[in-house]
Design a protein around this motif. Structure first.
Motif, mmCIF file in Angstrom:
data_model
loop_
_atom_site.group_PDB
_atom_site.id
_atom_site.type_symbol
_atom_site.label_atom_id
_atom_site.label_comp_id
_atom_site.label_asym_id
_atom_site.label_seq_id
_atom_site.Cartn_x
_atom_site.Cartn_y
_atom_site.Cartn_z
ATOM 1 N N UNK A 1 0.837 -1.136 -0.024
ATOM 2 C CA UNK A 1 -0.039 0.049 -0.115
ATOM 3 C C UNK A 1 0.572 1.218 0.208
ATOM 4 N N UNK A 2 1.898 1.329 0.779
ATOM 5 C CA UNK A 2 2.754 2.467 0.632
ATOM 6 C C UNK A 2 3.553 2.659 -0.550
ATOM 7 N N UNK A 3 3.965 1.574 -1.576
ATOM 8 C CA UNK A 3 4.379 1.537 -2.709
ATOM 9 C C UNK A 3 3.290 2.227 -3.548
ATOM 10 N N UNK A 4 1.937 1.728 -3.523
ATOM 11 C CA UNK A 4 1.078 2.328 -4.137
ATOM 12 C C UNK A 4 0.765 3.791 -4.225
ATOM 13 N N UNK A 5 0.958 4.110 -2.799
ATOM 14 C CA UNK A 5 0.884 5.659 -2.289
ATOM 15 C C UNK A 5 1.647 6.456 -2.829
ATOM 16 N N UNK A 6 2.988 5.947 -3.065
ATOM 17 C CA UNK A 6 4.138 6.770 -3.443
ATOM 18 C C UNK A 6 4.006 6.764 -5.145
ATOM 19 N N UNK A 7 3.444 5.880 -5.877
ATOM 20 C CA UNK A 7 3.519 6.017 -7.208
ATOM 21 C C UNK A 7 2.385 6.155 -8.077
ATOM 22 N N UNK A 8 1.104 6.025 -7.423
ATOM 23 C CA UNK A 8 -0.283 6.035 -8.269
ATOM 24 C C UNK A 8 -0.203 7.364 -8.949
ATOM 25 N N UNK A 9 0.011 8.527 -8.131
ATOM 26 C CA UNK A 9 -0.401 9.901 -9.058
ATOM 27 C C UNK A 9 0.687 10.058 -10.295
ATOM 28 N N UNK A 10 1.675 9.616 -10.126
ATOM 29 C CA UNK A 10 2.764 9.777 -11.195
ATOM 30 C C UNK A 10 2.467 8.790 -12.314
ATOM 31 N N UNK A 11 2.003 7.499 -11.966
ATOM 32 C CA UNK A 11 1.576 6.436 -13.008
ATOM 33 C C UNK A 11 0.081 7.065 -13.950
ATOM 34 N N UNK A 12 -0.842 7.562 -13.007
ATOM 35 C CA UNK A 12 -2.044 7.906 -13.770
ATOM 36 C C UNK A 12 -1.852 8.965 -14.500
ATOM 37 N N UNK A 13 -0.926 10.040 -14.036
ATOM 38 C CA UNK A 13 -0.628 11.117 -14.957
ATOM 39 C C UNK A 13 -0.036 10.647 -16.299
ATOM 40 N N UNK A 14 1.070 9.897 -16.339
ATOM 41 C CA UNK A 14 1.790 9.119 -17.381
ATOM 42 C C UNK A 14 0.638 8.584 -18.307
ATOM 43 N N UNK A 15 0.024 7.788 -17.646
ATOM 44 C CA UNK A 15 -1.037 7.017 -18.710
ATOM 45 C C UNK A 15 -2.220 7.989 -19.064
ATOM 46 N N UNK A 16 -2.725 8.788 -18.259
ATOM 47 C CA UNK A 16 -3.642 9.717 -19.129
ATOM 48 C C UNK A 16 -2.839 10.626 -20.060
ATOM 49 N N UNK A 17 -1.833 10.763 -20.149
ATOM 50 C CA UNK A 17 -1.096 11.521 -21.210
ATOM 51 C C UNK A 17 -0.849 10.670 -22.348
#
Length: 195
Positions: free
Chosen positions: A30-46
């Motif tokens: 869950x800590x890994x997800x918390x640290x990385x989710x925003x950057x991954x969503x931004x990347x995938x959305x672009x």
């Protein structure tokens, strides 16, 4: 004669949690997800032009990551770099799986969910740039997004794309030229929108 370089030492913020998650620790994951989710969503959305599709891709990435943490080999790349690589692959698969895109469909790639505090002019510029990005070849688009939007170093972006730094720089140069060519006819209106 080429000098042999030792492998770079990676400062991996996720490493301790990857080890714990590999042993089944859900809180560490869950800590890994918390640290990385925003950057991954931004990347995938672009990459995809759709928040909903980006969220689907990122969910898939984290499902795969949960299964792979026990097998993670540290020292080759940061765990977050690997997550971006998986996200990029999933995005490219989705784009390739789409039927031919018409001009009407391309207009849907522009993000219409900009925060309300952005002015209409800035939103218009962002949409034009997003459309130009959508017109790039997949790997050029990924290189530009990783380096310019996600602010990865060339070394990190090259690792994510599994290419050399020289190849990344070539992708960036071609991507920038293509963006410049796509936006050149609108240069005056884009600059005018920002003033």
């Amino acid at each position: 004669m080429m000098a042999l370089l030792s492998p770079p030492a990676f400062d991996d913020a996720d490493l301790a949690d990857v080890v714990l998650a590999g042993a089944g620790d859900r809180l560490a994951f869950a800590r890994i997800v918390g640290r990385n989710i925003d950057a991954l969503i931004r990347f995938a959305e672009r990459m995809l032009g759709s928040r909903a599709e980006a969220e689907d891709v990122v969910q898939d990435v984290f499902l795969r990551a949960w299964k792979q943490t026990a097998n993670w080999r540290s020292g080759e790349a940061r765990f977050s770099t690997w997550l971006h690589r998986v996200a990029m692959t999933r995005c490219i698969d989705r784009v390739r799986g789409r039927r031919e895109t018409s001009l009407d469909d391309i207009s849907l790639l522009a993000s219409s969910d900009m925060p309300p505090d952005h002015g209409l002019q800035q939103q218009s510029v962002a949409q034009r740039v997003q459309l130009a990005l959508a017109g790039l070849a997949e790997r050029q688009r990924a290189a530009v997004i990783l380096c310019h939007y996600e602010e990865m170093t060339n070394i990190e972006a090259a690792a994510t794309l599994e290419i050399s730094v020289d190849a990344l720089e070539s992708l960036l140069a071609r991507g920038r030229r293509a963006l410049r060519a796509a936006l050149l006819p609108e240069r005056q209106s884009l600059i005018g929108d920002l003033t």
